[in-house]
Design an enzyme around this catalytic site. Sequence first.
Site, PDB file in Angstrom:
ATOM      1  N   TYR A 166       7.701  11.184   0.424  1.00  0.00           N
ATOM      2  CA  TYR A 166       7.724   9.831  -0.152  1.00  0.00           C
ATOM      3  C   TYR A 166       9.131   9.228  -0.091  1.00  0.00           C
ATOM      4  CZ  TYR A 166       6.643   6.273  -3.780  1.00  0.00           C
ATOM      5  OH  TYR A 166       6.455   5.110  -4.482  1.00  0.00           O
TER       6      TYR A 166
ATOM      7  N   THR B 238       1.244   8.904  -3.021  1.00  0.00           N
ATOM      8  CA  THR B 238       2.142  10.060  -3.172  1.00  0.00           C
ATOM      9  C   THR B 238       1.347  11.337  -2.908  1.00  0.00           C
ATOM     10  OG1 THR B 238       1.636  10.147  -5.533  1.00  0.00           O
ATOM     11  CG2 THR B 238       3.691   9.061  -4.912  1.00  0.00           C
TER      12      THR B 238
ATOM     13  N   ALA C 151       0.845  -1.205   0.000  1.00  0.00           N
ATOM     14  CA  ALA C 151       0.000   0.000   0.000  1.00  0.00           C
ATOM     15  C   ALA C 151       0.874   1.247   0.000  1.00  0.00           C
ATOM     16  CB  ALA C 151      -0.896   0.003   1.237  1.00  0.00           C
TER      17      ALA C 151
HETATM   18  N1  CAA Z   1      15.365  19.423 -10.355  1.00  0.00           N
HETATM   19  C1  CAA Z   1      15.667  20.728 -10.116  1.00  0.00           C
HETATM   20  N2  CAA Z   1      14.786  21.721 -10.273  1.00  0.00           N
HETATM   21  C2  CAA Z   1      13.565  21.407 -10.688  1.00  0.00           C
HETATM   22  C3  CAA Z   1      13.192  20.067 -10.960  1.00  0.00           C
HETATM   23  C4  CAA Z   1      14.158  19.072 -10.783  1.00  0.00           C
HETATM   24  N3  CAA Z   1      13.875  17.765 -11.012  1.00  0.00           N
HETATM   25  N4  CAA Z   1      11.903  20.051 -11.356  1.00  0.00           N
HETATM   26  C5  CAA Z   1      11.485  21.345 -11.322  1.00  0.00           C
HETATM   27  N5  CAA Z   1      12.485  22.147 -10.933  1.00  0.00           N
HETATM   28  C6  CAA Z   1      12.451  23.623 -10.762  1.00  0.00           C
HETATM   29  C7  CAA Z   1      11.624  24.268 -11.861  1.00  0.00           C
HETATM   30  O1  CAA Z   1      12.415  24.516 -12.987  1.00  0.00           O
HETATM   31  C8  CAA Z   1      11.145  25.558 -11.164  1.00  0.00           C
HETATM   32  O2  CAA Z   1      12.222  26.454 -11.130  1.00  0.00           O
HETATM   33  P1  CAA Z   1      11.958  28.063 -11.052  1.00  0.00           P
HETATM   34  O3  CAA Z   1      11.183  28.313  -9.793  1.00  0.00           O
HETATM   35  O4  CAA Z   1      13.347  28.632 -11.026  1.00  0.00           O
HETATM   36  O5  CAA Z   1      11.179  28.395 -12.288  1.00  0.00           O
HETATM   37  C9  CAA Z   1      10.892  25.082  -9.756  1.00  0.00           C
HETATM   38  O6  CAA Z   1      11.734  23.909  -9.556  1.00  0.00           O
HETATM   39  C10 CAA Z   1       9.440  24.653  -9.574  1.00  0.00           C
HETATM   40  O7  CAA Z   1       9.225  24.478  -8.227  1.00  0.00           O
HETATM   41  P2  CAA Z   1       7.744  24.372  -7.689  1.00  0.00           P
HETATM   42  O8  CAA Z   1       7.759  24.166  -6.223  1.00  0.00           O
HETATM   43  O9  CAA Z   1       6.925  25.520  -8.204  1.00  0.00           O
HETATM   44  O10 CAA Z   1       7.303  23.024  -8.387  1.00  0.00           O
HETATM   45  P3  CAA Z   1       5.937  22.696  -9.073  1.00  0.00           P
HETATM   46  O11 CAA Z   1       4.850  23.027  -8.124  1.00  0.00           O
HETATM   47  O12 CAA Z   1       5.911  23.280 -10.424  1.00  0.00           O
HETATM   48  O13 CAA Z   1       6.049  21.102  -9.258  1.00  0.00           O
HETATM   49  C11 CAA Z   1       6.104  18.855  -8.487  1.00  0.00           C
HETATM   50  C12 CAA Z   1       6.531  20.301  -8.220  1.00  0.00           C
HETATM   51  C13 CAA Z   1       4.584  18.730  -8.376  1.00  0.00           C
HETATM   52  C14 CAA Z   1       6.754  18.008  -7.405  1.00  0.00           C
HETATM   53  C15 CAA Z   1       6.563  18.415  -9.881  1.00  0.00           C
HETATM   54  O14 CAA Z   1       7.931  18.723 -10.024  1.00  0.00           O
HETATM   55  C16 CAA Z   1       6.380  16.924 -10.100  1.00  0.00           C
HETATM   56  O15 CAA Z   1       5.267  16.426 -10.274  1.00  0.00           O
HETATM   57  N6  CAA Z   1       7.485  16.157 -10.137  1.00  0.00           N
HETATM   58  C17 CAA Z   1       7.479  14.713 -10.332  1.00  0.00           C
HETATM   59  C18 CAA Z   1       7.744  14.040  -9.027  1.00  0.00           C
HETATM   60  C19 CAA Z   1       7.857  12.555  -9.251  1.00  0.00           C
HETATM   61  O16 CAA Z   1       8.746  12.062  -9.926  1.00  0.00           O
HETATM   62  N7  CAA Z   1       6.964  11.799  -8.658  1.00  0.00           N
HETATM   63  C20 CAA Z   1       6.953  10.371  -8.785  1.00  0.00           C
HETATM   64  C21 CAA Z   1       5.566   9.863  -8.690  1.00  0.00           C
HETATM   65  S1  CAA Z   1       5.456   8.137  -9.020  1.00  0.00           S
HETATM   66  C22 CAA Z   1       6.167   7.435  -7.708  1.00  0.00           C
HETATM   67  O17 CAA Z   1       6.490   8.028  -6.748  1.00  0.00           O
HETATM   68  C23 CAA Z   1       6.374   5.957  -7.798  1.00  0.00           C
HETATM   69  C24 CAA Z   1       7.777   5.599  -7.595  1.00  0.00           C
HETATM   70  O18 CAA Z   1       8.063   4.969  -6.580  1.00  0.00           O
HETATM   71  C25 CAA Z   1       8.770   5.937  -8.597  1.00  0.00           C
END
Ligand code: CAA
Length: 247
Positions: free
Chosen positions: A153, A92, A89
Site C-alpha cells: 500500500y 488494503t 478506488a
Molecule cells: N513497528 C515495529 N514493530 C512492530 C510494529 C510497528 N508498528 N507493529 C508490530 N510490530 C512487531 C510486533 O511487536 C511483533 O514483534 P515480535 O515478533 O518481536 O513479537 C511483530 O512486529 C509482529 O509481526 P507480524 O508479522 O507477526 O505482524 P502481525 O501479523 O501480528 O500484524 C499487521 C501485522 C496485520 C500488518 C498489523 O501490524 C496491522 O494491522 N497493522 C496496521 C497497519 C495499518 O496501519 N494499516 C492501515 C490501514 S488503513 C489505511 O491504509 C488507510 C490509510 O491510507 C491510512
Amino acid sequence: MTKTAVVTGGVGGIGSAICEELARKGFTVVAGYHPAEEDNALKRVKEWQDAGLAISVLPFDVTNFAECAAAAQKIEADYGPVGALVNCAGITRDKTLKKMGEDDWHAVIDVDLNSLFNVTKHYIEGMTERGYGRIVNISSVNGKKGQFGQTNYSAAKAGVHGFTMALAQETARKGVTVNSVSPGYVETSMTGAIPADISTQIIAGIPMGRMAQPDEIAYVVGFLCDERAGYVTGANISVNGGMFTSF
Ligand code: CAA
C-alpha cells in the site's frame, strides 16, 4: 468548463463523501464502483435520491482497462464531457513482507496504482483538447511516511503522487490540473478493519488525537475540483491531523 464528475471508489467511505461534496458544488456526479459492491451501491443510490443529490452509479472494475474505457464512453454519452475526475478506488491487504503473498502485492498495486492509468487514460485527451480539467488522485499519509505492514500500500500510494507530478507537467499548459490528496486515518470500514489495540496506538500518535471524518477529506477534494483552484497543480495536500508533516 464542464460540470460532470467521475469518482472511482465512489460508494466507499471517502469516495461517497467526495461524491456528495461535488454534487453540492453543482456537479453531476457518476460514482464508479466495483461490480461486487452492488448492494452498497444500491444503498447509496437510495440515500442520494432521498437527499436530492445528482449522483448516479456505474459498475466498472478499475483494474480492467477495457471496462474503464467502456465506462468512460458511456459516461460521456449519457452526461457529456467530464470536467473532474477523482481516482479514489483503493484497497488494503496489510501484512508484513515476510508473510505477504504475491496476490496481496499485485492486488494492491493493481487497484491502488495501476487503476490511475486504466481510468485517467480515457479522459485525458478530451480534457486537454477542451482546455479544461481537474484530476485529483487519492494517496495516503502512508505513501509519504511508510507504514509497518503496508509495503504494498505504501509503495502504491507513493506511486500515486509520482503519477500526479508527471501528469501535472504534461497537462499544465492545457488547462488541466492534477493533484493528489493524502488523507491520514479516516473513520471508514478500511480503518475499522485494523485490530483495536493497533488502532488505539495509531490514534495516540495523531496530534489531533482522533481519526478524520470522510467529509474532512471531501472538502479538500472539492476545493481542488473548483474552477478557481486553477493555479494549483502537481501538489500533494496532506489532510492527516498533523500525523506527518513535511514541506
Ligand atoms: N513497528 C515495529 N514493530 C512492530 C510494529 C510497528 N508498528 N507493529 C508490530 N510490530 C512487531 C510486533 O511487536 C511483533 O514483534 P515480535 O515478533 O518481536 O513479537 C511483530 O512486529 C509482529 O509481526 P507480524 O508479522 O507477526 O505482524 P502481525 O501479523 O501480528 O500484524 C499487521 C501485522 C496485520 C500488518 C498489523 O501490524 C496491522 O494491522 N497493522 C496496521 C497497519 C495499518 O496501519 N494499516 C492501515 C490501514 S488503513 C489505511 O491504509 C488507510 C490509510 O491510507 C491510512
